[in-house]
Motif scaffolding. Structure first.
Motif, PDB file in Angstrom:
ATOM      1  N   ASP A 105       0.619  -1.353  -0.027  1.00  0.00           N
ATOM      2  CA  ASP A 105       0.063  -0.052   0.003  1.00  0.00           C
ATOM      3  C   ASP A 105       0.954   1.297   0.008  1.00  0.00           C
ATOM      4  O   ASP A 105       2.007   1.125  -0.182  1.00  0.00           O
ATOM      5  N   TYR A 106       0.279   2.323   0.165  1.00  0.00           N
ATOM      6  CA  TYR A 106       1.087   3.616   0.127  1.00  0.00           C
ATOM      7  C   TYR A 106       2.014   3.997   1.191  1.00  0.00           C
ATOM      8  O   TYR A 106       2.977   4.553   0.909  1.00  0.00           O
ATOM      9  N   GLU A 107       1.930   2.989   2.094  1.00  0.00           N
ATOM     10  CA  GLU A 107       2.671   3.290   3.261  1.00  0.00           C
ATOM     11  C   GLU A 107       3.784   2.097   3.120  1.00  0.00           C
ATOM     12  O   GLU A 107       4.606   1.444   4.218  1.00  0.00           O
ATOM     13  N   CYS A 108       3.664   1.333   2.120  1.00  0.00           N
ATOM     14  CA  CYS A 108       4.722   0.065   1.859  1.00  0.00           C
ATOM     15  C   CYS A 108       4.273  -0.868   2.778  1.00  0.00           C
ATOM     16  O   CYS A 108       5.129  -1.931   3.266  1.00  0.00           O
ATOM     17  N   GLY A 109       2.950  -0.723   3.322  1.00  0.00           N
ATOM     18  CA  GLY A 109       2.450  -1.858   4.401  1.00  0.00           C
ATOM     19  C   GLY A 109       1.689  -2.954   3.563  1.00  0.00           C
ATOM     20  O   GLY A 109       1.683  -2.985   2.285  1.00  0.00           O
ATOM     21  N   PHE A 110       1.194  -3.697   4.109  1.00  0.00           N
ATOM     22  CA  PHE A 110       0.374  -5.010   3.842  1.00  0.00           C
ATOM     23  C   PHE A 110      -1.006  -4.718   3.400  1.00  0.00           C
ATOM     24  O   PHE A 110      -1.817  -5.802   2.734  1.00  0.00           O
ATOM     25  N   LYS A 111      -1.592  -3.781   3.277  1.00  0.00           N
ATOM     26  CA  LYS A 111      -3.088  -3.266   3.304  1.00  0.00           C
ATOM     27  C   LYS A 111      -3.291  -3.177   1.733  1.00  0.00           C
ATOM     28  O   LYS A 111      -3.943  -2.251   1.361  1.00  0.00           O
ATOM     29  N   ALA A 112      -2.986  -4.066   0.937  1.00  0.00           N
ATOM     30  CA  ALA A 112      -3.421  -4.188  -0.263  1.00  0.00           C
ATOM     31  C   ALA A 112      -3.480  -5.566  -0.909  1.00  0.00           C
ATOM     32  O   ALA A 112      -2.777  -6.397  -0.368  1.00  0.00           O
ATOM     33  N   TYR A 113      -4.124  -5.711  -2.140  1.00  0.00           N
ATOM     34  CA  TYR A 113      -3.812  -7.031  -2.729  1.00  0.00           C
ATOM     35  C   TYR A 113      -3.714  -6.633  -4.230  1.00  0.00           C
ATOM     36  O   TYR A 113      -4.006  -5.429  -4.707  1.00  0.00           O
ATOM     37  N   PRO A 114      -3.043  -7.596  -4.854  1.00  0.00           N
ATOM     38  CA  PRO A 114      -2.722  -7.452  -6.311  1.00  0.00           C
ATOM     39  C   PRO A 114      -3.624  -6.492  -7.036  1.00  0.00           C
ATOM     40  O   PRO A 114      -4.626  -7.156  -7.454  1.00  0.00           O
ATOM     41  N   GLY A 115      -3.181  -5.725  -7.655  1.00  0.00           N
ATOM     42  CA  GLY A 115      -3.939  -4.929  -8.762  1.00  0.00           C
ATOM     43  C   GLY A 115      -5.005  -4.171  -8.410  1.00  0.00           C
ATOM     44  O   GLY A 115      -5.652  -3.559  -9.207  1.00  0.00           O
ATOM     45  N   HIS A 116      -5.174  -3.748  -6.944  1.00  0.00           N
ATOM     46  CA  HIS A 116      -6.221  -3.190  -6.309  1.00  0.00           C
ATOM     47  C   HIS A 116      -6.174  -1.618  -6.785  1.00  0.00           C
ATOM     48  O   HIS A 116      -5.082  -1.205  -6.390  1.00  0.00           O
ATOM     49  N   ARG A 117      -6.928  -1.009  -7.254  1.00  0.00           N
ATOM     50  CA  ARG A 117      -6.789   0.280  -7.589  1.00  0.00           C
ATOM     51  C   ARG A 117      -7.409   1.454  -7.105  1.00  0.00           C
ATOM     52  O   ARG A 117      -7.559   2.501  -7.435  1.00  0.00           O
ATOM     53  N   GLY A 118      -7.974   1.257  -5.845  1.00  0.00           N
ATOM     54  CA  GLY A 118      -8.915   2.111  -5.032  1.00  0.00           C
ATOM     55  C   GLY A 118      -8.659   1.773  -3.580  1.00  0.00           C
ATOM     56  O   GLY A 118      -7.746   1.302  -3.182  1.00  0.00           O
ATOM     57  N   VAL A 119      -9.509   2.296  -2.866  1.00  0.00           N
ATOM     58  CA  VAL A 119      -9.548   2.402  -1.632  1.00  0.00           C
ATOM     59  C   VAL A 119     -11.050   1.702  -1.078  1.00  0.00           C
ATOM     60  O   VAL A 119     -12.064   2.057  -1.247  1.00  0.00           O
ATOM     61  N   ASP A 120     -10.580   0.649  -0.426  1.00  0.00           N
ATOM     62  CA  ASP A 120     -12.033  -0.077   0.277  1.00  0.00           C
ATOM     63  C   ASP A 120     -12.333   0.511   1.603  1.00  0.00           C
ATOM     64  O   ASP A 120     -11.534   0.301   2.563  1.00  0.00           O
TER      65      ASP A 120
END
Ligand SMILES: [Zn+2]
Length: 354
Positions: free
Chosen positions: A60-75
């Motif tokens: 994610d934007y903080e180089c953290g784990f809160k993202a999954y591959p290819g996600h283009r927005g904020v949930d």
């Protein structure tokens, strides 16, 4: 995390300040909009930030784990469908013109189906900046194409339409250059697109929990929030202790059941669980033929803090066990799955293919 600049670095930056301002003068684009929160509710209390935009890795934007591959927005997620039914407003992040609306799509999806954004609204803010509000509740869109809206104007309600397995808003920002991450951080250096950027939402939380005597349960049932039960009979086949957790990361967990005398009557552990979002965790424990002493029982959920360390109590609740007078009434045989104590991790919330 962003390191605090040293004195030397600040001095160099000040020297270069004028040159930097001049160089950036033509690229103020996205950050000039100044978004407000696109949803009504207090983060970490009413609404929960799950996956952020993926910068690769995933990260994610903080180089953290809160993202999954290819996600283009904020949930931004709700606890369950009951909260969705209460009507949580999705609002314009900034003034703009409605360019696209879609409505009328089934809004109670608990699987990652097809359908992309489902019911959604797209706003054009000028200068190539656009925002998309996805997965809205069916029949909730209250703006029309071409309409001019101010910041904070209600566009619709949070739902789970399209590619969604949990009630949530997918908020996506675009500039002329394509999809943008509105959050500024170590892995997304450009200026924040928010007027006041929300702090990074990665704290572990038990967002909800309860007990039920339902003998068969599904992920969709958990999203409907099972009715809480606090009194069980000794002839009940089993009980289920469910928890809704946010941001559990590489954590071992343990459940403990204490009897009326404070003795441990059941205990079960499992290895690390991780989610960047929210998920359900359940523990099913047999009662009939196993728990025979009436009285007050206490169930506990312990969680290992991120990074290791000892298990810590994260949630507990109690129930009464009452004995059934006379012979036990006839009941269906206990299935193998019901007879053993087990922990189940249910799918985490958001959408996976978008
Ligand atoms: Zn999303």
């Amino acid at each position: 995390m962003i390191g605090r600049p040293t004195f030397h670095h600040r001095w160099v930056l000040r020297l270069g300040g004028l040159a930097l301002l001049a160089a950036c003068g033509e690229s103020q684009g996205p950050e000039a909009v100044g978004f407000d929160a696109p949803i009504v509710g207090v983060p970490g209390v009413d609404v929960f930030y799950g996956a952020y935009l993926d910068h690769g890795g995933p990260s994610d934007y903080e180089c953290g784990f809160k993202a999954y591959p290819g996600h283009r927005g904020v949930d931004i997620l709700l606890r369950n469908f009951r909260v969705q039914d209460s009507g949580v407003a999705v609002v314009a992040a900034a003034a703009g013109t409605v360019t696209t609306i879609r409505d009328g799509i089934f809004d109670r999806s608990s699987t990652n189906g097809s359908g992309g954004f489902g019911n959604h609204v797209v706003l054009d803010h000028g200068d190539g900046i656009q925002t998309t509000y996805g997965h809205l509740r069916s029949g909730s869109v209250r703006v029309s194409a071409g309409q001019r809206v101010g910041a904070g104007t209600q566009l619709g309600l949070v739902g789970s339409s399209g590619n969604s397995n949990w009630p949530h808003l997918h908020f996506e920002a675009r500039s002329a250059g394509g999809v943008q991450d509105p959050f500024q951080g170590a892995c997304n250096p450009p200026a924040s697109m928010w007027r006041n950027q929300l702090p990074y939402q990665d704290a572990f939380q038990v967002t909800d929990a309860g007990l039920t005597d339902r003998q068969a349960i599904t992920f969709a049932d958990l999203l409907e929030r099972p009715t809480s039960v606090t009194v069980f009979r000794t002839d009940t086949t089993s009980f289920l202790y469910w928890l809704n957790l946010a941001n559990i990361r590489s954590s071992a967990v343990q459940y403990v059941l204490l009897g009326p005398a404070g003795d441990t009557v059941a205990q079960l552990s499992r290895g690390p669980i991780t989610t960047f979002s929210v998920l359900f965790l359940t523990w099913r424990v047999p009662i009939a033929g196993v728990l025979t002493t009436p009285g007050t029982y206490r169930v506990e959920f312990l969680q290992q803090p991120a990074g290791g360390g000892s298990l810590a109590l994260a949630h507990w609740t109690t129930f009464q066990l009452v004995s059934v007078a006379g012979p036990l009434p006839a009941r269906a045989p206990v299935s193998a799955a019901q007879a053993r104590s087990e922990i189940t991790v249910w799918e985490s919330g958001g959408e996976r293919r978008q």
